[in-house]
Enzyme design. Structure first.
Site: not given
Ligand code: GLN
Length: 190
Positions: A86, A169, A171
């Site tokens: 992410c 994610h 995890e």
């Molecule tokens: N929206 C977050 C970002 O731009 C990422 C979201 C996440 O890691 N769950 O950093």
């Protein structure tokens, strides 16, 4: 084997739990002293680094403030395996650490669909559950990048040599196969 988990902000504890469950030694990186200790207490070819989800802008700022930006970039460019999930995917892209030849589209699913779960095919693994939280997708990828999964036609996982990224994610589910793939990369079996 030892995995350094960037623990500046975000969802690092869940990665630690999953790696512990897989019998892997972990250490949290909060500053340059932690990183230096990690490098001196682990062997090349027996270590990797993990970038968790969270807020990429905040993580980027803290990495720079703590003097972690250059040493971590150098380690990744020197072939240390890395898993970015992410916000961790965003950190590795052309606009951030610029170590992976991808461009992430941040908060790519809009407000309504900010967070959702699905299950899709992941190349080499099979169908895996995927939890997205204000997630990015990969909007551009260079020729060395292998796309490993799509959701609704958008690339959500990829690998380039020692770098593995997921927009979701892994995890946050009890499916350990993405972490296992990463550990295989650390053991140079994948
Ligand atoms: N929206 C977050 C970002 O731009 C990422 C979201 C996440 O890691 N769950 O950093």
């Amino acid at each position: 084997m030892k995995i350094a988990i960037l623990a500046l902000q975000g969802a690092f504890a869940e990665h630690e739990q999953m790696l512990k469950h897989l019998g892997t030694d972990t250490t949290f990186i909060r500053n340059l002293t932690d990183w230096t200790h990690f490098i001196s207490s682990s062997l090349e070819g027996m270590r990797g680094v993990l970038f968790p989800g969270g807020e990429s802008t905040a993580m980027m700022r803290i990495m720079k403030d703590e003097g972690l930006f250059n040493p971590i970039c150098e380690a990744i460019l020197g072939d240390m395996p890395v898993l970015g999930t992410c916000a961790g995917l965003i950190l590795l892209d052309r606009d951030h650490l610029d170590v992976m030849d991808i461009l992430a589209k941040r908060n790519a699913y809009g407000r309504q669909l900010g967070s959702f779960c699905t299950e899709e095919e992941f190349k080499g693994i099979g169908r895996v559950p995927m939890t997205f939280i204000r997630a990015p997708y990969i909007e551009e990828a260079g020729p060395e990048v292998e796309i490993l999964a799509h959701v609704d036609g958008k690339a959500v996982a990829a690998r380039q040599r020692n770098m593995l990224v997921t927009a979701f994610h892994p995890e946050l589910t009890d499916d350990t196969r993405i972490h296992e793939l990463f550990l295989k990369m650390v053991k140079a079996e994948a």
